[in-house]
Design an enzyme around this catalytic site. Structure first.
Site, PDB file in Angstrom:
ATOM      1  N   LEU A  65       0.837  -1.203   0.000  1.00  0.00           N
ATOM      2  CA  LEU A  65       0.000   0.000   0.000  1.00  0.00           C
ATOM      3  C   LEU A  65       0.873   1.255   0.000  1.00  0.00           C
ATOM      4  O   LEU A  65       2.062   1.193   0.311  1.00  0.00           O
ATOM      5  CB  LEU A  65      -0.908  -0.032   1.237  1.00  0.00           C
ATOM      6  CG  LEU A  65      -1.904  -1.202   1.242  1.00  0.00           C
ATOM      7  CD1 LEU A  65      -2.435  -1.471   2.643  1.00  0.00           C
ATOM      8  CD2 LEU A  65      -3.040  -0.937   0.268  1.00  0.00           C
ATOM      9  N   PRO A  66       0.270   2.432  -0.298  1.00  0.00           N
ATOM     10  CA  PRO A  66       1.098   3.633  -0.435  1.00  0.00           C
ATOM     11  C   PRO A  66       1.821   4.074   0.842  1.00  0.00           C
ATOM     12  O   PRO A  66       3.012   4.375   0.793  1.00  0.00           O
ATOM     13  CB  PRO A  66       0.098   4.707  -0.886  1.00  0.00           C
ATOM     14  CG  PRO A  66      -1.035   3.949  -1.501  1.00  0.00           C
ATOM     15  CD  PRO A  66      -1.104   2.654  -0.753  1.00  0.00           C
ATOM     16  N   THR A  96       6.302   0.566   2.062  1.00  0.00           N
ATOM     17  CA  THR A  96       7.294   1.379   2.769  1.00  0.00           C
ATOM     18  C   THR A  96       6.524   2.381   3.618  1.00  0.00           C
ATOM     19  O   THR A  96       5.838   3.255   3.077  1.00  0.00           O
ATOM     20  CB  THR A  96       8.189   2.140   1.774  1.00  0.00           C
ATOM     21  OG1 THR A  96       8.862   1.181   0.958  1.00  0.00           O
ATOM     22  CG2 THR A  96       9.229   2.979   2.523  1.00  0.00           C
ATOM     23  N   LYS A 171      15.140   0.082   5.858  1.00  0.00           N
ATOM     24  CA  LYS A 171      14.815   0.757   4.578  1.00  0.00           C
ATOM     25  C   LYS A 171      15.091   2.264   4.667  1.00  0.00           C
ATOM     26  O   LYS A 171      15.725   2.839   3.782  1.00  0.00           O
ATOM     27  CB  LYS A 171      13.342   0.492   4.259  1.00  0.00           C
ATOM     28  CG  LYS A 171      12.774   1.266   3.107  1.00  0.00           C
ATOM     29  CD  LYS A 171      12.841   0.549   1.795  1.00  0.00           C
ATOM     30  CE  LYS A 171      12.355   1.437   0.657  1.00  0.00           C
ATOM     31  NZ  LYS A 171      12.533   0.873  -0.636  1.00  0.00           N
ATOM     32  N   LYS A 246       9.811  10.611  -0.487  1.00  0.00           N
ATOM     33  CA  LYS A 246       8.987   9.929   0.539  1.00  0.00           C
ATOM     34  C   LYS A 246       9.882   9.252   1.584  1.00  0.00           C
ATOM     35  O   LYS A 246       9.678   9.394   2.788  1.00  0.00           O
ATOM     36  CB  LYS A 246       8.097   8.880  -0.151  1.00  0.00           C
ATOM     37  CG  LYS A 246       7.343   8.007   0.838  1.00  0.00           C
ATOM     38  CD  LYS A 246       6.604   6.858   0.176  1.00  0.00           C
ATOM     39  CE  LYS A 246       6.068   5.933   1.261  1.00  0.00           C
ATOM     40  NZ  LYS A 246       5.365   4.770   0.753  1.00  0.00           N
TER      41      LYS A 246
END
Ligand code: NAD
Length: 295
Positions: A65-66, A96, A171, A246
């Site tokens: 998902l976003p 992420t 990440k 992001k």
């Protein structure tokens, strides 16, 4: 064969779900976007009408998902997966997202008797397509052992980074290094050019000297030197500047929460904000050199 519910069938989730079907698993998928549903159907995924329906009866639920708010809504919102899936279901979120959301959702899963992993990826759409993603995984040893065979269908390198949220931590830390180094490389190669030093010569020297790094060797932001660079293709991504933006913002949220000063990360986030706000989010992240050059 595993019964899998897959939520979020976009650019990444779509090909990941398709690879699970190709490997012989039953995948029931859901996405809010009609286009994503149509492509998923063409790829042999059974599509269903809601995230709840995808999760019901599934042995494993995977999501792509976003952002954190979507993950929280899907798992812990009204009619969320955690309230409705059967006890013992393994949940794997590959999106992420911020470390705090990943940890909050895993805590809710554990309280409901479910194992959960945060398993963000690197490798982009090409890696999702080819099943060669790198997964950075947070969660208990038991959950990792349980989820690893499915991650191996979608990826080539699967690393257990530690407990809940540590996949997301890996990440954001990794991508903060990448963002900072890309800006440093852009500054150095722009300076070389202005000093009358051939950029190919600087690469010949620096790539074998103390300035060398992965981003320079693989994603050099100037054209005509490193074959794989997006610079050779008018900065067509690759890894989009919007994605780097992001991830840098997530790194700064994490730094603020952990009380760690990351001034270079903060500066990198600000530079990518300027770059993306100027309409460049769809270019490769290495195109940040245009901002440094003033072009
Ligand atoms: P995307 O926008 O193509 O796909 C996300 C999908 O989620 C969309 O199809 C959207 O309709 C769907 N969605 C949103 N809310 C939903 C809900 N409540 N229920 C069901 N579906 C819902 O994005 P993407 O490129 O596939 O990226 C997904 C994640 O992977 C992001 O977190 C991104 O940061 C990460 N990621 C992307 C890349 C990349 O190169 N695209 C690389 C690494 C990591």
């Amino acid at each position: 064969m595993t019964d899998i519910g897959f939520i979020g069938l976009g650019n990444m989730g779509g090909p990941m779900a398709r690879n699970l079907v190709k490997a012989g698993h039953r995948v029931r998928g859901f996405d809010l976007a009609p286009d994503a549903i149509a492509t998923a159907k063409d790829n042999g995924i059974e599509t269903v009408a809601s995230a709840t329906e995808a999760a019901q009866g599934a042995e494993v639920v995977i999501s792509m998902l976003p952002a954190g708010q979507h993950v929280r809504a899907v798992y812990t919102g009204p009619d969320g997966v955690i309230g409705l899936a059967k006890k013992g279901t393994l949940l794997i979120d590959c999106s992420t997202i911020d470390v705090a959301s990943a940890r909050a959702v895993q805590e809710a899963a554990a309280a409901a008797g479910m194992e959960m992993l945060d398993a963000p990826v690197s490798g982009g759409v090409a890696g999702a397509d080819a099943g060669t993603l790198t997964f950075m995984v947070g969660g208990t040893d038991g959950a990792f052992g349980h989820g690893k065979p499915l991650l191996e269908v979608m990826g080539r390198t699967i690393v257990h980074a530690g407990g809940p949220g540590n996949g997301q931590a890996a990440k954001v830390c990794n991508n903060m290094i990448l963002g900072i180094t890309m800006i440093g490389i852009s500054e150095a190669f722009t300076l070389a050019d202005k000093l009358g030093l051939d950029q190919g010569k600087l690469f010949e020297i620096s790539s074998k000297a103390s300035g060398s790094c992965w981003a320079m060797l693989n994603h050099l932001p100037v054209p005509g030197i490193v074959e794989a660079s997006a610079a050779n293709r008018d900065y067509k991504p690759g890894f989009a500047a919007a994605m780097m933006h992001k991830d840098l913002k997530l790194s700064q949220e994490a730094a603020a929460q952990a009380g760690v000063a990351t001034p270079m990360g903060a500066e990198a986030a600000a530079l990518y904000t300027m770059f993306v706000n100027a309409g460049n989010g769809g270019l490769d992240y290495s195109a940040i050199i245009k901002l440094i050059r003033g072009t």
